[in-house]
Enzyme design. Structure first.
Site, mmCIF file in Angstrom:
data_model
loop_
_atom_site.group_PDB
_atom_site.id
_atom_site.type_symbol
_atom_site.label_atom_id
_atom_site.label_comp_id
_atom_site.label_asym_id
_atom_site.label_seq_id
_atom_site.Cartn_x
_atom_site.Cartn_y
_atom_site.Cartn_z
ATOM 1 N N SER A 50 0.821 -1.224 0.000
ATOM 2 C CA SER A 50 0.000 0.000 0.000
ATOM 3 C C SER A 50 0.845 1.259 0.000
ATOM 4 O O SER A 50 0.382 2.324 -0.381
ATOM 5 C CB SER A 50 -0.836 0.066 1.271
ATOM 6 O OG SER A 50 -1.951 -0.688 1.157
ATOM 7 N N ASP A 72 -6.611 5.607 5.214
ATOM 8 C CA ASP A 72 -6.780 4.455 4.311
ATOM 9 C C ASP A 72 -7.675 3.415 4.994
ATOM 10 O O ASP A 72 -7.498 2.221 4.816
ATOM 11 C CB ASP A 72 -5.380 3.872 4.011
ATOM 12 C CG ASP A 72 -5.384 2.826 2.900
ATOM 13 O OD1 ASP A 72 -6.300 2.862 2.066
ATOM 14 O OD2 ASP A 72 -4.470 1.983 2.880
ATOM 15 N N LYS A 84 -12.959 3.758 -0.689
ATOM 16 C CA LYS A 84 -13.091 2.379 -1.179
ATOM 17 C C LYS A 84 -14.410 2.285 -1.944
ATOM 18 O O LYS A 84 -15.475 2.627 -1.398
ATOM 19 C CB LYS A 84 -13.093 1.388 -0.008
ATOM 20 C CG LYS A 84 -11.967 1.618 1.001
ATOM 21 C CD LYS A 84 -10.613 1.155 0.495
ATOM 22 C CE LYS A 84 -9.512 1.530 1.473
ATOM 23 N NZ LYS A 84 -8.155 1.299 0.955
#
Ligand SMILES: C[S@@+](CC[C@H](N)C(=O)[O-])C[C@H]1O[C@@H](n2cnc3c(N)ncnc32)[C@H](O)[C@@H]1O
Length: 378
Positions: free
Chosen positions: A187, A296, A325
C-alpha cells in the site's frame, strides 16, 4: 475520425465512459462513449470534429478521475500485415505534422503486456519513417504535441495526439514506482504515487517535509506511515492492528489503538485570519495542529468523506489525502455522491483533487487542502 481515446484501469471502462460523457457534455461537446469491458480504454466519439481538439486542449486531464491519458484520435488502422506494420501507420499519419515525440503504447491488460516487447522494437523503425515523412521533428521536443500509436491487437492501432500541456508525461499514463523493500506493505506505493500526483515536487519540503506532523487513520501495518517517516515527519498512527516494529523503532511514530472516527488531535487554539479570495474576504486558519492527515481505513466511502470534512473544517489539518473504497456496484455514483458532499461542505477556500491512481485498485484517492497552505505558482 472524430474521437477521444482515454486509457484507464482494465475493469473501469464504464466509470471512465460515464465521466467523459458527463464532462464533455458540460463543455457542450456532444457524443457517446464506446466501451469494451476489460479493454483498458474507452473511445468517446464526438459529433463534431472541432470538439475533438477542443476536448484535448481544454478538458484538463488532471481533472479526470478515471483517465490515465487522453488522446485526440486521427485514424484507426486494422488488418495490418504482420510483416509490415510501419508503412500502414505512416500512411495513416497523413495530415499530422511536426510532432515532438512518438509513443508506441498498448492497453494495461494481459494482451497488452504480450505486445510490449514488439512495441519496443517497432518504435525505432517507425520513428525513422515518421521523421522522413515530416510527421515527427528530427529531434525530440517536449513542447510539441505527442504522437501516440496505440496497439489494441497486434494488427490494429489507434493513432492520435495529445498536447504536452494537457497530457500525462508518463508512458501509458502509468506511474511505475519501485517497491521499497523495507516498507511493511505494498500500500505504501499508493501514498507515494499520491504525493507525486497531487503535490508538485518543488513543494514537498514545505508540505511533507522534515519535522512536520502527520496523522495516519487506519495505519496498520504501516505502508503509508512508512512514506511519512521516510520524509522525516512525526506520525500519529491510529488503528487497532499492529504496526511494523521497524517503524516504531524510528521514534517518529506514536501508535494509538483507537477508532479512527473517534480520534481527535490534542486541543489547540486555532488562529484565524482574513484573506482575500476572488475579491471576497474569507477566514482561513493559520496554525492547524496537523500538517498532513492521511486515511486508508476500510470503511464506507461516505463516512470517510464526512470525517475528512470534519477534520478540514475544524482546521485540525492543513491538508488530507484519503482513499475512498468503491463498492462492487454503482461505483461511479457512489464516488459522485462523495464528491458532492465535499463540494457542498467545503467552499472555495479548499482545493480538491481526485484520481484513480495506478496503484489503487477498487478505490479512488482524494486530496483536499486549505488553499492558503498551497504556495502560489511563481
Ligand atoms: C487497507 S488497511 C491500511 C493499510 C495501510 N495504509 C498500510 O499502508 O499499511 C485498512 C486498515 O484500516 C483499519 N481500520 C478500519 N476501520 C478502522 C477504524 N474505524 N479505525 C481505525 N482503523 C480502522 C484496519 O484495521 C486496517 O488496518
Amino acid at each position: 475520425m472524430n474521437g477521444i481515446l482515454l486509457y484507464c484501469r482494465p475493469g473501469y471502462e464504464k466509470e471512465c465512459a460515464a465521466e467523459i460523457q458527463a464532462r464533455a457534455t458540460a463543455m457542450e461537446a456532444y457524443g457517446f462513449a464506446k466501451v469494451t469491458l476489460n479493454s483498458g480504454y474507452v473511445v468517446f466519439e464526438c459529433h463534431s470534429a472541432a470538439d475533438v481538439d477542443s476536448i484535448a486542449k481544454k478538458l484538463p486531464l488532471s481533472s479526470l478521475i478515471f483517465a490515465r491519458q487522453m488522446i485526440a484520435l486521427h485514424a484507426r488502422v486494422d488488418d495490418m500485415p504482420l510483416y509490415d506494420r510501419v508503412n500502414p501507420v505512416v500512411a495513416a499519419c497523413e495530415g499530422i505534422e511536426a510532432m515532438g515525440e512518438l509513443r508506441v503504447e498498448m492497453p494495461d491488460t494481459n494482451e497488452g503486456k504480450e505486445l510490449s516487447k514488439f512495441c519496443r522494437k517497432y518504435t525505432v523503425p517507425l520513428r525513422q519513417s515518421l521523421r522522413k515523412g515530416n510527421h515527427l521533428l528530427p529531434k525530440e521536443n517536449k513542447n510539441r504535441p505527442v504522437l501516440h500509436v496505440f496497439f489494441i491487437t497486434n494488427t490494429s492501432v489507434y493513432i492520435g495526439y495529445s498536447y504536452s500541456f494537457n497530457n500525462s508525461p508518463l508512458p501509458m499514463g502509468i506511474m511505475r514506482l519501485k517497491f521499497p523493500s523495507k516498507a511493511p506493505s505494498r500500500s505504501t506505493l499508493k501514498l507515494e504515487e499520491a504525493f507525486h500526483t497531487f503535490i508538485p515536487a518543488d513543494q514537498w519540503d514545505r508540505r511533507i517535509g522534515g519535522a512536520m506532523r502527520a496523522v495516519d487513520l487506519g495505519a496498520c501495518p504501516g505502508g503509508w506511515t512508512y512514506q511519512l517517516v521516510q520524509r522525516n515527519m512525526f506520525v500519529v498512527a491510529i488503528d487497532n492492528g499492529a504496526m511494523a516494529d521497524s517503524l516504531m523503532e524510528t521514534g517518529q511514530v506514536k501508535h494509538y489503538e483507537e477508532d479512527g472516527f473517534k480520534y481527535e488531535p490534542a486541543k489547540t487554539t486555532i488562529a484565524w485570519t482574513n484573506r482575500k479570495l476572488h475579491g471576497n474576504k474569507v477566514k482561513v486558519p493559520e496554525n492547524p495542529p496537523v500538517d498532513m492527515l492521511v486515511c486508508d481505513m476500510l470503511e464506507k466511502p461516505e463516512r470517510v468523506t464526512r470525517l475528512m470534512c470534519k477534520w478540514l473544517l475544524n482546521a485540525w489539518c492543513k491538508e488530507a489525502i484519503f482513499n475512498l473504497k468503491l463498492p462492487l456496484k454503482r461505483r461511479y455514483h457512489t464516488l459522485e455522491d462523495c464528491l458532492a458532499i465535499l463540494d457542498k461542505q467545503l467552499d472555495d477556500r479548499f482545493v480538491i483533487q481526485a484520481k484513480h491512481l495506478y496503484h489503487d485498485r477498487d478505490e479512488v484517492t482524494v486530496h483536499v487542502a486549505w488553499s492558503n497552505f498551497i504556495p502560489e505558482d511563481k
